[in-house]
Design an enzyme around this catalytic site. Sequence first.
Site, PDB file in Angstrom:
ATOM      1  N   SER A 162      -0.778   7.252   1.208  1.00 34.40           N
ATOM      2  CA  SER A 162      -0.250   8.293   2.006  1.00 34.40           C
ATOM      3  C   SER A 162       0.770   8.045   3.292  1.00 34.40           C
ATOM      4  O   SER A 162       1.803   8.137   3.237  1.00 34.40           O
ATOM      5  CB  SER A 162      -1.384   9.120   2.597  1.00 34.40           C
ATOM      6  OG  SER A 162      -2.414   9.435   1.831  1.00 34.40           O
ATOM      7  N   GLY A 195       0.891  -1.263   0.032  1.00 32.53           N
ATOM      8  CA  GLY A 195       0.102   0.132   0.068  1.00 32.53           C
ATOM      9  C   GLY A 195       0.794   1.385   0.065  1.00 32.53           C
ATOM     10  O   GLY A 195       1.148   1.771   1.246  1.00 32.53           O
ATOM     11  N   ALA A 196       1.276   1.615  -1.098  1.00 32.25           N
ATOM     12  CA  ALA A 196       2.185   2.796  -1.332  1.00 32.25           C
ATOM     13  C   ALA A 196       1.242   4.233  -1.385  1.00 32.25           C
ATOM     14  O   ALA A 196       1.486   4.992  -2.447  1.00 32.25           O
ATOM     15  CB  ALA A 196       2.884   2.702  -2.420  1.00 32.25           C
ATOM     16  N   LYS A 217      -9.713   5.699  20.275  1.00 34.06           N
ATOM     17  CA  LYS A 217      -9.878   6.461  19.029  1.00 34.06           C
ATOM     18  C   LYS A 217     -11.114   6.384  18.201  1.00 34.06           C
ATOM     19  O   LYS A 217     -11.500   7.297  17.346  1.00 34.06           O
ATOM     20  CB  LYS A 217      -8.349   6.187  18.156  1.00 34.06           C
ATOM     21  CG  LYS A 217      -8.407   7.056  16.947  1.00 34.06           C
ATOM     22  CD  LYS A 217      -6.995   7.018  16.113  1.00 34.06           C
ATOM     23  CE  LYS A 217      -7.101   7.718  15.152  1.00 34.06           C
ATOM     24  NZ  LYS A 217      -5.913   7.317  14.175  1.00 34.06           N
ATOM     25  N   GLY A 246       1.578   4.688   3.736  1.00 30.10           N
ATOM     26  CA  GLY A 246       2.892   3.673   3.479  1.00 30.10           C
ATOM     27  C   GLY A 246       3.939   4.579   2.969  1.00 30.10           C
ATOM     28  O   GLY A 246       4.880   4.017   3.177  1.00 30.10           O
TER      29      GLY A 246
END
Length: 303
Positions: free
Chosen positions: A10, A7-8, A182, A12
């Site tokens: 944001s 997962g390239a 969160k 990654g």
Amino acid sequence: MSWHVLGAGSLGSLWATRLFRAGVPVQLILRDPQRLASYRQVSGLTLIEQGQTSVYPIAAADLSDQTPITRLLLACKAYDAAEAVAAVAHRMAPGAEVVLLQNGLGSQEEVSALLPGKRCLVASTTEGAFRDGDWQVVFAGQGHTWLGDPADNTPPAWLSDLERGQIPYTWSPDILARLWHKLALNCAINPLTVLYGCRNGGLMPHHEEVDALCAELVQLLISCGYAQAAEQLHGDVWRVIEATAANYSSMYQDVASGRRTEISYLLGYARTAAERSGLQLPALQSVYQRLLEHLDAHGLPRY
Ligand code: NAP
């Protein structure tokens, strides 16, 4: 030992570039030959940080690569996590470890079910990044990352890679409490910003609705065993609304850009957990229904 980053996008890219420039071996796993060809047309991943632009020629392969994986950073959206991991599960070496960066809850269980016997560590981050184009990421908000393993509190040896990469982190023995807290913050703020079409600060006139949601989320946290997180929730929700008054929430940004939201792993997960605990949470249910209608009206998936 090399990190594989699946997962390239944001986050990654933010992790991959910082590890790479510190001399830590990193390889990107891209989804298909088209994405790989597109990556190869540029000289590497670009990181824009405090106005400075740097390009890092990080090695990449697509999902057809068969190299064994010993350390995987899973950096896709929660709704893509299980499918992405399923495509590399057979490559996981004995003793391989996975770090899960997904927001919300639910995807972590889906991933660990696909990787029996492999260590799955979970992360929660306040760092912020966005894609400014293909293969280009802007480091938009300094923050901190908490990491932990609900099944084993022994810190992994590779935490030193994060120090080398100057990725601020804390090893957290109560990572699930942090993820739940969160999630509850997210449920109290994000859906309402979508429904009212406002920045976080725009919720101030809707304090009764926010307070009603907080009261129900407190019940939910307590019933799920997170009493301490419950104690802080109400104050934290208002602190976040005030401190980030000028910001648009991630869910608002997803809807405004016509992108799929992570609703199933946020409000959807909270709603299912409430049902399982036998809790009636009418304010949460009403926001969930209104959000689904809003997504329908915008042609976006309900899950
Ligand atoms: P993103 O920018 O959309 O990146 C996701 C990446 O995953 C994309 O590059 C996508 O590939 C890739 N991907 C999806 N399925 C894949 C597959 N099967 N094989 C290979 N690659 C695949 O998302 P993000 O903003 O980094 O968010 C990731 C997670 O971090 C989310 O859960 C988010 O809520 C959380 N988070 C993000 C931030 C932030 O500031 N961005 C902050 C806190 C938490 P393509 O490029 O080919 O589409």
